[in-house]
Design a protein around this motif. Sequence first.
Motif: not given
Length: 319
Positions: A268-285
């Motif tokens: 889950m930690g990996e996914k969170a970083v990948d989302l932020l790198m894509q400029g995505i926010g306001g989501q949960c894993v």
Amino acid sequence: VKRIGILTSGGDAPGMNAAIRAVTRVALNSGIEVFGIYDGYKGMVEGYIEPLTKASVGEIIDRGGTILGSARLPEFKDIEVRKKAVSQLKKRGIEAVVVIGGDGSYRGALALTEMGINCIGLPGTIDNDITCTDFTIGFDTALTTIVEAVDKLRDTSSSHHRCSIVEVMGNRCGDLAIWAGIACGAEIVITSSTGFEEGEVLERLRDFDLIKKKRHAIVVISEKITDVHQFAKKVSLNTGFSGRATVLGHVQRGGSPTPSDRVLASRMGEKAVDLLMQGIGGQCVSIKDNQIISVPIEEALSMPRESRKRLLNLFERLV
Ligand code: ADP
């Protein structure tokens, strides 16, 4: 994104450290700087924020609790308080934040995202009370703790023809109770989904004693349903068993995380970083059918809780 923050908020859970480590290491390995925000949103508002290195998250994967500390700050609902938090982040060039916590913490993460700080939520709670994910970080460890405790209670219960009533956590979610009931071979499970009819439970216990000739009975019950000590007295008065209540309490929140929780936290930690790198926010894993996915926080918060009918049905077929 060049700099991110990470915090733990709300009730702590084993595996939060593994998540902190995963977010930090994956981000640093992707050329992103990471800042630890201490004591949840409280530290964000007060500026208790320090850089994390690969070494500072070393030797924590096996530790319960959270090295960043956790706190509750009800005032975070106030936009003026959140503005202070945003300015603390901006001052340090922190553009995005990973929030590890429960649904309350997710609300804070969504509010911050709406103010221009992309936030990703990770489900850190033993209660498994976040509907959009099959499992939360900490659930497996808490379940393991409960199963160990109930196995021990069963030994002493059968020596004394006792009925052990074991209250487990869950914050109105019955998952810890039903999973523990199945794993421990309990006689009765009581959650908000099963409902609680005192007379009916006493009747079933009399049946276990007189007809089924059981030497002991284990009742696993979710917290916030009834006063288990009072109920134990009624068991002693109305059945052949001597009733004893055990409230497991905060031991369920501690301990070294299980391998499953450590791996889940890392994925889950990996996914969170990948989302932020894509400029995505306001989501949960979330984890769904063993796939790591992300869900808009708004959607996650409005999902109705599952009734666990199939698991409860299985439990009844095992008694
Ligand atoms: P959990 O995250 O375990 O559900 P809480 O419900 O206590 O725990 O929430 C943790 C923190 O999240 C709160 O103390 C508060 O700082 C923040 N929070 C909760 N609800 C909101 C909200 N509606 N808006 C902004 N922040 C919130």
